[in-house]
Design an enzyme around this catalytic site. Structure first.
Site, PDB file in Angstrom:
ATOM      1  N   GLU A  44      39.111  50.591  54.809  1.00 15.67           N
ATOM      2  CA  GLU A  44      39.010  51.268  53.515  1.00 15.67           C
ATOM      3  C   GLU A  44      37.566  51.737  53.339  1.00 15.67           C
ATOM      4  OE1 GLU A  44      39.258  48.961  49.890  1.00 15.67           O
ATOM      5  OE2 GLU A  44      39.859  50.697  48.708  1.00 15.67           O
ATOM      6  N   GLU A  69      31.540  49.659  52.030  1.00 16.96           N
ATOM      7  CA  GLU A  69      31.026  49.998  50.697  1.00 16.96           C
ATOM      8  C   GLU A  69      29.501  50.168  50.781  1.00 16.96           C
ATOM      9  OE1 GLU A  69      32.086  50.834  47.534  1.00 16.96           O
ATOM     10  OE2 GLU A  69      29.927  50.938  47.210  1.00 16.96           O
ATOM     11  N   ASP A 118      34.552  59.273  45.138  1.00 19.25           N
ATOM     12  CA  ASP A 118      33.765  60.080  44.197  1.00 19.25           C
ATOM     13  C   ASP A 118      34.127  61.556  44.394  1.00 19.25           C
ATOM     14  OD1 ASP A 118      32.372  57.826  43.238  1.00 19.25           O
ATOM     15  OD2 ASP A 118      31.063  57.878  44.991  1.00 19.25           O
ATOM     16  N   LYS A 122      30.763  69.451  41.813  1.00 24.12           N
ATOM     17  CA  LYS A 122      29.954  70.676  41.965  1.00 24.12           C
ATOM     18  C   LYS A 122      30.061  71.207  43.392  1.00 24.12           C
ATOM     19  CE  LYS A 122      26.718  69.491  38.364  1.00 24.12           C
ATOM     20  NZ  LYS A 122      25.598  68.635  38.041  1.00 24.12           N
ATOM     21  N   ASP A 154      42.919  59.767  41.112  1.00 31.17           N
ATOM     22  CA  ASP A 154      43.380  60.243  39.804  1.00 31.17           C
ATOM     23  C   ASP A 154      42.903  61.677  39.592  1.00 31.17           C
ATOM     24  OD1 ASP A 154      40.637  59.210  39.718  1.00 31.17           O
ATOM     25  OD2 ASP A 154      40.689  60.045  37.698  1.00 31.17           O
ATOM     26  N   THR A 191      44.015  49.605  43.077  1.00 28.18           N
ATOM     27  CA  THR A 191      42.568  49.399  43.082  1.00 28.18           C
ATOM     28  C   THR A 191      42.117  49.210  41.621  1.00 28.18           C
ATOM     29  OG1 THR A 191      41.774  51.652  42.713  1.00 28.18           O
ATOM     30  CG2 THR A 191      42.510  51.121  44.950  1.00 28.18           C
ATOM     31  N   GLU A 192      40.849  48.850  41.460  1.00 26.50           N
ATOM     32  CA  GLU A 192      40.320  48.696  40.100  1.00 26.50           C
ATOM     33  C   GLU A 192      40.386  50.029  39.343  1.00 26.50           C
ATOM     34  OE1 GLU A 192      38.913  47.341  42.756  1.00 26.50           O
ATOM     35  OE2 GLU A 192      38.388  45.259  42.294  1.00 26.50           O
ATOM     36  N   TYR A 193      39.997  51.123  40.024  1.00 31.93           N
ATOM     37  CA  TYR A 193      40.041  52.430  39.378  1.00 31.93           C
ATOM     38  C   TYR A 193      41.482  52.851  39.068  1.00 31.93           C
ATOM     39  CZ  TYR A 193      35.183  53.967  39.479  1.00 31.93           C
ATOM     40  OH  TYR A 193      33.838  54.106  39.233  1.00 31.93           O
ATOM     41  N   GLU A 194      42.376  52.523  39.953  1.00 30.26           N
ATOM     42  CA  GLU A 194      43.789  52.884  39.758  1.00 30.26           C
ATOM     43  C   GLU A 194      44.325  52.205  38.499  1.00 30.26           C
ATOM     44  OE1 GLU A 194      45.991  52.230  43.296  1.00 30.26           O
ATOM     45  OE2 GLU A 194      47.904  52.884  42.464  1.00 30.26           O
TER      46      GLU A 194
HETATM   47  N1  SAM Z   1      37.917  52.299  45.784  1.00 29.80           N
HETATM   48  C1  SAM Z   1      37.456  51.666  44.571  1.00 29.80           C
HETATM   49  C2  SAM Z   1      38.505  51.765  43.503  1.00 29.80           C
HETATM   50  O1  SAM Z   1      39.427  52.577  43.649  1.00 29.80           O
HETATM   51  O2  SAM Z   1      38.433  51.015  42.516  1.00 29.80           O
HETATM   52  C3  SAM Z   1      36.091  52.250  44.108  1.00 29.80           C
HETATM   53  C4  SAM Z   1      36.098  53.689  43.701  1.00 29.80           C
HETATM   54  S1  SAM Z   1      34.478  54.278  43.289  1.00 29.80           S
HETATM   55  C5  SAM Z   1      34.790  55.729  42.375  1.00 29.80           C
HETATM   56  C6  SAM Z   1      33.903  54.929  44.835  1.00 29.80           C
HETATM   57  C7  SAM Z   1      33.152  53.917  45.684  1.00 29.80           C
HETATM   58  O3  SAM Z   1      32.851  54.509  46.949  1.00 29.80           O
HETATM   59  C8  SAM Z   1      31.816  53.471  45.096  1.00 29.80           C
HETATM   60  O4  SAM Z   1      31.770  52.068  45.041  1.00 29.80           O
HETATM   61  C9  SAM Z   1      30.785  54.056  46.053  1.00 29.80           C
HETATM   62  O5  SAM Z   1      29.626  53.238  46.151  1.00 29.80           O
HETATM   63  C10 SAM Z   1      31.553  54.122  47.349  1.00 29.80           C
HETATM   64  N2  SAM Z   1      31.081  55.159  48.280  1.00 29.80           N
HETATM   65  C11 SAM Z   1      30.797  56.447  47.980  1.00 29.80           C
HETATM   66  N3  SAM Z   1      30.396  57.123  49.068  1.00 29.80           N
HETATM   67  C12 SAM Z   1      30.424  56.234  50.098  1.00 29.80           C
HETATM   68  C13 SAM Z   1      30.096  56.323  51.474  1.00 29.80           C
HETATM   69  N4  SAM Z   1      29.645  57.484  51.996  1.00 29.80           N
HETATM   70  N5  SAM Z   1      30.227  55.231  52.251  1.00 29.80           N
HETATM   71  C14 SAM Z   1      30.673  54.054  51.698  1.00 29.80           C
HETATM   72  N6  SAM Z   1      30.983  53.902  50.388  1.00 29.80           N
HETATM   73  C15 SAM Z   1      30.871  54.984  49.599  1.00 29.80           C
END
Ligand code: SAM
Length: 216
Positions: A44, A69, A118, A122, A154, A191-194
């Site tokens: 993941e 992460e 993320d 932009k 989402d 997931t937490e965001y889900e």
């Molecule tokens: N997957 C989790 C969830 O659904 O609850 C977290 C979603 S959060 C919006 C996105 C996560 O991806 C963040 O914790 C961020 O630090 C991590 N992330 C972003 N770009 C990354 C990268 N290039 N390599 C590893 N992690 C990354």
């Protein structure tokens, strides 16, 4: 995911170096030896606070899971989830997915999950999206012949962008679901965001894609 800086995170991660592996590049090509078995390896990317990867490890004891992460302040929460799960088939890497090919050899991974990545809305940040073609190149080189990429989000714009990006890369879409929670999927680990976004009534999108047409 905005998180407060946690000055104690380094010490905490050092104390749990059996879960967050230091210098994981040393295991490139040797992950099966690390886990001590030949079970499939699922990765993941952007594991966040770890609910998905720890839940999946519990649901699938016959699969080895690796959560990647970037943020130290976030990954400490994932360590707690893995500890609480008691699962031995999951480890975490505090790494940037840009370096994926330094962590895994060709064909070493069976499935890659991108959960609520993320969106980088932009145009000038397109290259940062985890479904930009330079990331797809990395995924293709680490996934095995039947390997698949699974995206949940989402964010409709990121979803549409990703589906197009997969198609332009020559990938085959095996599932395109624009309302995941409308179907009963007892195996879906949220997931937490889900949890957060679906509680607000937002639809959750999911797609699965493969790089090789003969994959199934
Ligand atoms: N997957 C989790 C969830 O659904 O609850 C977290 C979603 S959060 C919006 C996105 C996560 O991806 C963040 O914790 C961020 O630090 C991590 N992330 C972003 N770009 C990354 C990268 N290039 N390599 C590893 N992690 C990354």
């Amino acid at each position: 995911m905005r998180q407060r800086h946690k000055p104690w995170a380094d010490d905490y991660l050092n104390e749990h170096d059996h879960i967050v592996l230091p210098n994981p590049q040393q295991y490139k090509g040797k992950w099966s030896a690390f886990f001590g078995n030949d079970r499939p390896i699922h990765v993941e990317i952007g594991t966040g606070k770890g609910q998905f990867v720890s839940g999946m490890a519990k649901q699938h004891p016959d699969i080895n899971f690796i959560g990647i992460e970037l943020s130290k302040s976030v990954i400490v929460n994932a360590v707690e989830k893995v500890l609480a799960s008691g699962q031995k088939n999951v480890v975490l890497l505090n790494e940037n997915a840009e370096n994926l090919t330094e962590l895994f050899s060709a064909s070493e991974i069976s499935t890659i999950y991108l959960n609520f990545s993320d969106p980088w809305p932009k145009n000038r940040h397109e290259k940062r999206r985890l479904t930009y073609y330079t990331f797809l190149e990395r995924y293709e080189s680490c996934l095995n012949q039947t390997g698949e990429l699974v995206l949940k989000t989402d964010n409709r714009s990121l979803f549409e962008y990703s589906v197009v990006s997969f198609s332009q890369f020559g990938m085959t879409l095996q599932e395109v679901n624009v309302d995941l929670h409308a179907i009963e999927d007892e195996f879906n680990i949220m997931t937490e965001y889900e949890e957060k976004f679906s509680a607000k009534g937002q639809p959750i999108y999911r797609c699965r894609a493969v790089f090789h047409q003969d994959s199934n």
